[in-house]
Design a protein around this motif. Structure first.
Motif, PDB file in Angstrom:
ATOM      1  N   UNK A  48     -83.338  64.677  10.993  1.00  0.00           N
ATOM      2  CA  UNK A  48     -84.040  63.188  10.878  1.00  0.00           C
ATOM      3  C   UNK A  48     -83.979  62.404   9.707  1.00  0.00           C
ATOM      4  N   UNK A  49     -83.240  63.099   8.575  1.00  0.00           N
ATOM      5  CA  UNK A  49     -83.127  62.374   7.271  1.00  0.00           C
ATOM      6  C   UNK A  49     -84.451  62.330   6.726  1.00  0.00           C
ATOM      7  N   UNK A  50     -85.524  63.184   7.046  1.00  0.00           N
ATOM      8  CA  UNK A  50     -86.695  62.849   6.414  1.00  0.00           C
ATOM      9  C   UNK A  50     -87.086  63.788   5.404  1.00  0.00           C
ATOM     10  N   UNK A  87     -81.052  52.770  20.313  1.00  0.00           N
ATOM     11  CA  UNK A  87     -80.994  51.603  19.211  1.00  0.00           C
ATOM     12  C   UNK A  87     -80.223  50.597  19.154  1.00  0.00           C
ATOM     13  N   UNK A  88     -78.801  50.929  19.996  1.00  0.00           N
ATOM     14  CA  UNK A  88     -77.716  49.842  19.831  1.00  0.00           C
ATOM     15  C   UNK A  88     -77.991  48.692  20.133  1.00  0.00           C
ATOM     16  N   UNK A  89     -77.597  47.460  19.391  1.00  0.00           N
ATOM     17  CA  UNK A  89     -77.727  46.349  19.796  1.00  0.00           C
ATOM     18  C   UNK A  89     -76.324  45.505  19.423  1.00  0.00           C
ATOM     19  N   UNK A 149     -74.123  60.167   1.021  1.00  0.00           N
ATOM     20  CA  UNK A 149     -74.743  59.940  -0.284  1.00  0.00           C
ATOM     21  C   UNK A 149     -74.179  59.963  -1.637  1.00  0.00           C
ATOM     22  N   UNK A 184     -77.129  48.646  15.212  1.00  0.00           N
ATOM     23  CA  UNK A 184     -78.661  48.688  15.713  1.00  0.00           C
ATOM     24  C   UNK A 184     -79.696  49.799  15.005  1.00  0.00           C
ATOM     25  N   UNK A 185     -79.027  50.775  14.712  1.00  0.00           N
ATOM     26  CA  UNK A 185     -79.814  51.975  14.095  1.00  0.00           C
ATOM     27  C   UNK A 185     -79.894  51.521  12.720  1.00  0.00           C
ATOM     28  N   UNK A 218     -80.360  48.620  11.425  1.00  0.00           N
ATOM     29  CA  UNK A 218     -81.266  47.482  11.580  1.00  0.00           C
ATOM     30  C   UNK A 218     -82.702  47.907  11.786  1.00  0.00           C
ATOM     31  N   UNK A 219     -82.890  48.930  12.876  1.00  0.00           N
ATOM     32  CA  UNK A 219     -84.238  49.344  13.200  1.00  0.00           C
ATOM     33  C   UNK A 219     -84.770  49.828  11.779  1.00  0.00           C
ATOM     34  N   UNK A 259     -77.366  56.664   9.957  1.00  0.00           N
ATOM     35  CA  UNK A 259     -78.654  56.668   9.550  1.00  0.00           C
ATOM     36  C   UNK A 259     -79.158  57.206   8.075  1.00  0.00           C
ATOM     37  N   UNK A 260     -78.257  57.996   7.425  1.00  0.00           N
ATOM     38  CA  UNK A 260     -78.366  58.217   5.997  1.00  0.00           C
ATOM     39  C   UNK A 260     -78.189  57.023   5.027  1.00  0.00           C
ATOM     40  N   UNK A 265     -81.348  54.918   5.326  1.00  0.00           N
ATOM     41  CA  UNK A 265     -82.640  55.262   4.641  1.00  0.00           C
ATOM     42  C   UNK A 265     -82.495  55.433   3.262  1.00  0.00           C
ATOM     43  N   UNK A 293     -88.296  50.806  21.226  1.00  0.00           N
ATOM     44  CA  UNK A 293     -87.081  51.310  22.118  1.00  0.00           C
ATOM     45  C   UNK A 293     -87.277  50.911  23.281  1.00  0.00           C
ATOM     46  N   UNK A 327     -91.355  62.040  15.408  1.00  0.00           N
ATOM     47  CA  UNK A 327     -89.763  62.000  15.317  1.00  0.00           C
ATOM     48  C   UNK A 327     -89.189  60.410  15.242  1.00  0.00           C
ATOM     49  N   UNK A 353     -89.795  58.977  11.710  1.00  0.00           N
ATOM     50  CA  UNK A 353     -88.888  59.154  10.859  1.00  0.00           C
ATOM     51  C   UNK A 353     -87.509  58.651  11.092  1.00  0.00           C
ATOM     52  N   UNK A 354     -87.174  58.797  12.483  1.00  0.00           N
ATOM     53  CA  UNK A 354     -85.885  58.150  12.893  1.00  0.00           C
ATOM     54  C   UNK A 354     -85.723  56.734  12.925  1.00  0.00           C
ATOM     55  N   UNK A 355     -86.765  55.811  13.484  1.00  0.00           N
ATOM     56  CA  UNK A 355     -86.621  54.521  13.494  1.00  0.00           C
ATOM     57  C   UNK A 355     -87.320  53.868  12.214  1.00  0.00           C
ATOM     58  N   UNK A 364     -89.188  56.941   7.718  1.00  0.00           N
ATOM     59  CA  UNK A 364     -90.111  57.615   6.912  1.00  0.00           C
ATOM     60  C   UNK A 364     -89.606  58.847   6.516  1.00  0.00           C
ATOM     61  N   UNK A 365     -90.072  59.692   5.411  1.00  0.00           N
ATOM     62  CA  UNK A 365     -89.900  60.970   5.169  1.00  0.00           C
ATOM     63  C   UNK A 365     -91.023  61.710   5.701  1.00  0.00           C
TER      64      UNK A 365
END
Lengths: 265, 197
Positions: A17-19, A56-58, A102, B50-51, B53-54, B96-97, B100, B126, B154, B157-159, B162-163
């Motif tokens: 999740x890149x968290x 989440x696509x838009x 990165x 979308x990802x 922008x979220x 996504x990377x 973030x 969503x 989940x 973190x994803x949308x 956040x860590x």
């Protein structure tokens, strides 16, 4: 293990999740490079996150694609990875490919090689270790300093070697050892944190344990602020293991007590 | 040029076909085929934008990041390895990377507020788009099969970008618990969605 610091395998979800950031991320990536099952799990979890992305696509502005096409027309692509890339790095390849996001800079077109995550780790470790080392050296006598500088050159050579690999492992009697090794330099740099303090009659001794017998590699210095090392061990041979034992002060020619850390190099 | 498509996974049965198509196209992109790159952009612009922008929220910044993502796809296509995962997962991971990274870089300069409201937003958004997007509907259904803690961990973190430590702070629970919930949640989501890897 410190409280609040989960074991690497449980971090696969957070990683996908890149968290994870900073030390958490570095730690997991170094684990990932040595754990094919974890890499496979992350890859499966990434498929799940891809679906979160699709959900989440838009509609994207048309200029997005137009501009990307225009930029691509005058942007050179990266060469593919070739099978001649050292095998050991391939285990970390997923993480490496993923980390391009990165490491790469679109504008500067500066992209790191496939071994980026490990190099990044090694460099981070190097920065940490050398910072500690320089501080330590500064406290030493002048001749000691010169000797230390020579040492730190060699240490830097190991830490920045193209094939630098980092291993982190717990020491049986307490503390964590960090080893950065380079096959090319035939040397490794050892550092540790939180080693149990010993009475003055004892010391920690490092060994290169290979088919030809156990060879004393280095004596560990007194810890400074809970950090021990870095120390350099050179003359690595294929098949060597790195061992750590507690010996009488002054060291022994052969290990005389139980091995409290054994690493396959 | 047309508007970007909403989803490359328009409905049941078409997903695998799109997946293969995208993978094949990436292979052509790897050899410098700009037409194939245009096709890839059409397929992924929606999920990528979308990802991003979220997570990023700001429209102009999101466009900038999304464009960097597409260009990175072009540059790194020769390194895409289909045996390691789907083309879509590879691309959305890049997206996504970068998103973030952008958010966290900003956080470092001006510590972003961790608003409690963030949680609700992450999940409800969503749900809102579900009508327009069958994939979103499937994902929404599967998200409801997660425990509340798994789902929040989940989606935050994803949308939310956040860590896991920030998620722990938001939810007021231990970081170790959050990391476990994230993993369990994603595994359940993966299985529910029938991800084949």
């Amino acid at each position: 293990m410190k409280p609040g610091r989960p074991e690497p395998p449980t971090l696969a979800g957070a990683y996908a999740l890149d968290a994870l950031t900073g030390a958490d991320q570095a730690r997991f990536e170094s684990h990932l490079a040595r754990c094919p099952q974890c890499a496979a799990e992350v890859s499966g979890l990434r498929e799940a996150t891809a679906r979160l992305a699709a959900a989440a696509a838009e509609p994207a502005p048309a200029r997005l694609t137009e501009q990307a096409l225009a930029a691509a027309a005058h942007t050179r692509q990266l060469p593919p990875l070739t099978p001649s890339a050292p095998r050991r790095w391939r285990a970390g390849r997923l993480a490496a490919a993923e980390s391009v996001g990165r490491a790469g800079s679109i504008r500067g077109l500066v992209f790191r090689q496939v071994w980026t995550p490990r190099l990044a780790l090694a460099v981070a470790a190097a920065a940490m270790i050398i910072a500690g080392f320089v501080g330590q050296a500064a406290r030493g006598a002048q001749h000691q300093l010169r000797q230390d500088q020579q040492h730190s050159h060699t240490i830097a050579a190991v830490l920045t070697a193209r094939d630098a690999t980092m291993i982190r492992a717990p020491v049986r009697t307490g503390g964590t050892a960090t080893v950065v090794m380079s096959g090319r330099e035939r040397a490794l740099v050892f550092a540790a944190a939180g080693l149990r303090s010993l009475p003055s009659s004892k010391c920690y001794e490092l060994w290169l344990m290979g088919p030809g017998g156990d060879k004393p590699a280095a004596m560990l210095p007194e810890p400074q602020h809970d950090m021990t090392g870095p120390v350099l061990a050179s003359g690595l041979k294929a098949g060597d293991h790195l061992g750590l034992t507690i010996e009488p002060a002054g060291g022994s020619p052969h290990p005389t007590s139980a091995v409290i850390l054994l690493l396959t190099l | 040029m047309q508007e970007g498509r909403v989803s490359p996974w328009a409905g049941p049965g078409t997903r695998e076909a799109h997946r293969d198509e995208l993978s094949t196209l990436l292979g052509r992109v790897a050899r410098g085929d700009q037409e194939a790159f245009e096709a890839v952009c059409r397929l992924v612009a929606g999920p990528v934008f979308g990802t991003v922008r979220r997570v990023v929220r700001d429209g102009a910044q999101s466009e900038e990041v999304a464009q960097e993502v597409l260009l990175e796809v072009w540059q790194c296509a020769p390194r895409f390895d289909a045996s390691r995962g789907s083309a879509m997962a590879w691309i959305t991971t890049i997206a996504h990377r970068r998103a973030v990274d952008r958010v966290r870089a900003e956080q470092r300069s001006a510590e972003r507020e961790l608003r409690a409201a963030a949680h609700a937003v992450a999940y409800d958004d969503v749900v809102e788009t579900a009508e327009a997007n069958l994939e979103a509907e499937r994902v929404r259904r599967c998200l409801t099969s997660l425990t509340e803690l798994q789902r929040e961990s989940v989606t935050l973190a994803y949308y939310g970008g956040y860590t896991y430590r920030q998620v722990a702070a938001l939810l007021g629970i231990a970081a170790g618990t959050v990391s476990t919930r994230m993993r369990d949640g994603l595994i359940r989501l993966r299985d529910c969605l029938g991800v084949t890897r």
